[in-house]
Design an enzyme around this catalytic site. Structure first.
Site, PDB file in Angstrom:
ATOM      1  N   ARG A  85     -11.285   7.520   4.350  1.00 37.85           N
ATOM      2  CA  ARG A  85     -11.071   6.548   3.274  1.00 37.85           C
ATOM      3  C   ARG A  85     -12.375   5.901   2.803  1.00 37.85           C
ATOM      4  O   ARG A  85     -12.362   4.837   2.212  1.00 37.85           O
ATOM      5  CB  ARG A  85     -10.082   5.477   3.757  1.00 37.85           C
ATOM      6  CG  ARG A  85      -8.703   6.053   4.051  1.00 37.85           C
ATOM      7  CD  ARG A  85      -7.733   5.014   4.564  1.00 37.85           C
ATOM      8  NE  ARG A  85      -6.415   5.622   4.725  1.00 37.85           N
ATOM      9  CZ  ARG A  85      -5.571   5.348   5.719  1.00 37.85           C
ATOM     10  NH1 ARG A  85      -5.922   4.469   6.644  1.00 37.85           N
ATOM     11  NH2 ARG A  85      -4.398   5.942   5.795  1.00 37.85           N
ATOM     12  N   SER A  90      -6.346  -3.973  14.926  1.00 36.20           N
ATOM     13  CA  SER A  90      -5.764  -3.314  16.093  1.00 36.20           C
ATOM     14  C   SER A  90      -6.800  -2.956  17.156  1.00 36.20           C
ATOM     15  O   SER A  90      -6.551  -3.128  18.357  1.00 36.20           O
ATOM     16  CB  SER A  90      -5.005  -2.067  15.662  1.00 36.20           C
ATOM     17  OG  SER A  90      -5.863  -1.164  14.969  1.00 36.20           O
ATOM     18  N   LYS A 139     -11.425  -7.902   6.433  1.00 36.07           N
ATOM     19  CA  LYS A 139     -10.901  -6.998   7.461  1.00 36.07           C
ATOM     20  C   LYS A 139     -11.924  -5.909   7.747  1.00 36.07           C
ATOM     21  O   LYS A 139     -12.404  -5.270   6.810  1.00 36.07           O
ATOM     22  CB  LYS A 139      -9.586  -6.385   6.960  1.00 36.07           C
ATOM     23  CG  LYS A 139      -8.923  -5.423   7.931  1.00 36.07           C
ATOM     24  CD  LYS A 139      -7.645  -4.833   7.335  1.00 36.07           C
ATOM     25  CE  LYS A 139      -6.992  -3.901   8.338  1.00 36.07           C
ATOM     26  NZ  LYS A 139      -5.796  -3.249   7.782  1.00 36.07           N
ATOM     27  N   LYS A 141     -12.367  -5.071   2.570  1.00 31.34           N
ATOM     28  CA  LYS A 141     -11.812  -4.200   3.611  1.00 31.34           C
ATOM     29  C   LYS A 141     -12.789  -3.061   3.869  1.00 31.34           C
ATOM     30  O   LYS A 141     -13.014  -2.208   3.013  1.00 31.34           O
ATOM     31  CB  LYS A 141     -10.451  -3.655   3.178  1.00 31.34           C
ATOM     32  CG  LYS A 141      -9.763  -2.799   4.235  1.00 31.34           C
ATOM     33  CD  LYS A 141      -8.388  -2.353   3.762  1.00 31.34           C
ATOM     34  CE  LYS A 141      -7.682  -1.520   4.801  1.00 31.34           C
ATOM     35  NZ  LYS A 141      -6.337  -1.087   4.334  1.00 31.34           N
ATOM     36  N   CYS A 168      -4.201   6.173   0.431  1.00 29.27           N
ATOM     37  CA  CYS A 168      -3.676   4.964  -0.202  1.00 29.27           C
ATOM     38  C   CYS A 168      -3.438   5.116  -1.699  1.00 29.27           C
ATOM     39  O   CYS A 168      -3.258   4.113  -2.400  1.00 29.27           O
ATOM     40  CB  CYS A 168      -4.630   3.795   0.041  1.00 29.27           C
ATOM     41  SG  CYS A 168      -4.919   3.456   1.785  1.00 29.27           S
ATOM     42  N   CYS A 214      -0.173   4.191   1.874  1.00 27.99           N
ATOM     43  CA  CYS A 214      -0.582   5.122   2.924  1.00 27.99           C
ATOM     44  C   CYS A 214       0.511   5.426   3.940  1.00 27.99           C
ATOM     45  O   CYS A 214       0.595   6.548   4.445  1.00 27.99           O
ATOM     46  CB  CYS A 214      -1.848   4.619   3.615  1.00 27.99           C
ATOM     47  SG  CYS A 214      -1.683   3.014   4.422  1.00 27.99           S
ATOM     48  N   CYS A 271       0.854  -1.174   0.000  1.00 28.81           N
ATOM     49  CA  CYS A 271       0.000   0.000   0.000  1.00 28.81           C
ATOM     50  C   CYS A 271       0.896   1.231   0.000  1.00 28.81           C
ATOM     51  O   CYS A 271       2.109   1.128   0.168  1.00 28.81           O
ATOM     52  CB  CYS A 271      -0.934  -0.002   1.208  1.00 28.81           C
ATOM     53  SG  CYS A 271      -2.357   1.110   1.010  1.00 28.81           S
ATOM     54  N   TYR A 312      -2.259  -9.637  16.183  1.00 31.00           N
ATOM     55  CA  TYR A 312      -1.207  -9.128  17.058  1.00 31.00           C
ATOM     56  C   TYR A 312      -1.047 -10.003  18.286  1.00 31.00           C
ATOM     57  O   TYR A 312      -0.086  -9.844  19.040  1.00 31.00           O
ATOM     58  CB  TYR A 312      -1.532  -7.681  17.457  1.00 31.00           C
ATOM     59  CG  TYR A 312      -1.744  -6.793  16.259  1.00 31.00           C
ATOM     60  CD1 TYR A 312      -0.663  -6.269  15.561  1.00 31.00           C
ATOM     61  CD2 TYR A 312      -3.028  -6.515  15.781  1.00 31.00           C
ATOM     62  CE1 TYR A 312      -0.854  -5.479  14.440  1.00 31.00           C
ATOM     63  CE2 TYR A 312      -3.229  -5.729  14.662  1.00 31.00           C
ATOM     64  CZ  TYR A 312      -2.135  -5.220  13.996  1.00 31.00           C
ATOM     65  OH  TYR A 312      -2.325  -4.452  12.861  1.00 31.00           O
ATOM     66  N   ARG A 342      -3.091   2.980  13.088  1.00 24.54           N
ATOM     67  CA  ARG A 342      -2.557   4.213  12.514  1.00 24.54           C
ATOM     68  C   ARG A 342      -1.503   4.845  13.409  1.00 24.54           C
ATOM     69  O   ARG A 342      -0.644   5.581  12.939  1.00 24.54           O
ATOM     70  CB  ARG A 342      -3.717   5.168  12.204  1.00 24.54           C
ATOM     71  CG  ARG A 342      -4.573   4.615  11.057  1.00 24.54           C
ATOM     72  CD  ARG A 342      -5.898   5.308  10.870  1.00 24.54           C
ATOM     73  NE  ARG A 342      -6.661   4.623   9.818  1.00 24.54           N
ATOM     74  CZ  ARG A 342      -7.928   4.853   9.545  1.00 24.54           C
ATOM     75  NH1 ARG A 342      -8.594   5.750  10.251  1.00 24.54           N
ATOM     76  NH2 ARG A 342      -8.548   4.196   8.580  1.00 24.54           N
ATOM     77  N   GLU A 384     -16.842  -7.613  -4.429  1.00 27.38           N
ATOM     78  CA  GLU A 384     -15.423  -7.273  -4.312  1.00 27.38           C
ATOM     79  C   GLU A 384     -14.554  -8.534  -4.366  1.00 27.38           C
ATOM     80  O   GLU A 384     -13.546  -8.585  -5.074  1.00 27.38           O
ATOM     81  CB  GLU A 384     -15.172  -6.524  -2.999  1.00 27.38           C
ATOM     82  CG  GLU A 384     -15.663  -5.092  -2.969  1.00 27.38           C
ATOM     83  CD  GLU A 384     -14.690  -4.129  -3.632  1.00 27.38           C
ATOM     84  OE1 GLU A 384     -13.655  -4.577  -4.171  1.00 27.38           O
ATOM     85  OE2 GLU A 384     -14.968  -2.909  -3.616  1.00 27.38           O
TER      86      GLU A 384
END
Length: 324
Positions: free
Chosen positions: A217, A274, A248, A195, A130, A122, A120, A313, A205, A233
């Site tokens: 976005r 996150s 996501k 997404k 992006c 971004c 990406c 994570y 971020r 998609e």
């Protein structure tokens, strides 16, 4: 005499329950995100909004990869935090960019680790969007050329998988064409096929320094209210050459994971994002929940919904728990 089913017969002991368990988490299911800083030495910065997650400088990468390997994790996804940014994200596709350097280093430390490159712009643009900006609008088609250049540069560095996360129309087709033309027809694409424009991305971020400097976005990421659009998609990405399909976020979109899995015979990847991580960490640090029990239940729900792999994570923690 009453007649009824005795379902509890299969729940009497831990061993019996494990024998009939339908869904399991394996270390091989986990993909661990790593954030690598450019131009800093001996830095390990904990992300304030993500306790236990760190930005690490390039010189600490070998130690990090050795730890990941010892835990039995077999795959990582690499995000770069560059020293310099510009309008078109030049360092995203620079031969000596931080992601490219990190990929090379990781493969030197452990050639068998599956290295996925987040593809990406971004993190590398000074506006945080992006794609290419003109008069405040993110332009779709000019962005595709830069994404293809980025993917090829990452493949040249040694990436095993390209994971484009930008949500431009046609991004899989452009990257597949670019990879094939450059001699990387064997490199799979793990597309961020579905997404959503989600409030759960906030802490990321902070980790990637990728917040947009203006607007949002929503013109390219999906409306959380839409279900059928997700299938459109995903179908586009399959037709364009995707090899994996990412959904996501994960936890608020388990229904979408199940529908994507039911409609397409491709590996489905849940991104445990996150915000989902940070909420559990915060509750755990306050003593409100049993972190291990909640995390494992959450990941099981993603696998049960149809996910084959999970970007999380929590991967290090889960790998330790699975070894206990």
């Amino acid at each position: 005499m009453l007649e009824f089913k005795r379902h509890r017969r299969l729940r009497q002991t831990a061993s019996l329950r494990s024998m009939v368990r339908e869904t399991v988490i394996r270390k091989e299911d986990l993909i661990y995100p790593i954030f690598v800083i450019e131009g800093e030495m001996n830095k390990k910065n904990e992300v304030a909004s993500m306790p236990g997650v760190y930005q690490i400088s390039f010189d600490l990468l070998e130690e990090e990869i050795n730890t990941i390997t010892e835990l039995g994790i077999v795959s990582v996804i690499v995000f770069g935090v560059p020293k310099e940014k510009d309008e078109v994200g030049t360092s995203a596709y620079c031969e000596h960019g931080i992601v490219q350097q990190a990929i090379k280093k990781i493969k030197q430390v452990n050639k068998d680790l599956v290295v996925i490159a987040d593809t990406c712009l971004c993190q590398f643009t000074n506006h945080g969007h992006c794609g290419v900006i003109e008069e405040g609008i993110v332009l779709n088609d000019p962005t595709l050329d830069l994404l293809a250049k980025t993917a090829v540069s990452q493949a040249k560095a040694g990436a095993d998988v390209i994971a484009p996360s930008n949500m431009m129309d046609g991004f899989v087709a452009a990257i597949r064409h670019g990879l094939d033309e450059a001699g990387f027809a064997h490199i799979p694409i793990m597309s961020y096929a579905v997404k959503y424009s989600s409030a759960f991305y906030g802490p990321f971020r902070d980790a990637a320094h990728s917040a947009p400097s203006f607007g949002d976005r929503k013109t390219y990421q999906m409306d959380p209210a839409n279900r059928l659009e997700a299938l459109r998609e995903a179908e586009s990405d399959v037709l364009e050459g995707a090899d994996f399909l990412i959904v996501k976020p994960a936890l608020s979109y388990l229904d979408i994971i199940r529908e994507v899995k039911d409609h397409f015979s491709y590996p489905v990847v849940a991104y445990n994002v996150s915000g989902e991580y940070s909420m559990i960490k915060a509750a755990s640090l306050n003593g409100w929940i049993d972190e291990k029990a909640v995390v494992m239940e959450k990941l099981i729900s993603m696998k049960r919904a149809g996910a084959d792999l999970i970007i999380t994570y929590f991967a290090k923690d889960v790998a330790k728990w699975l070894s206990e």
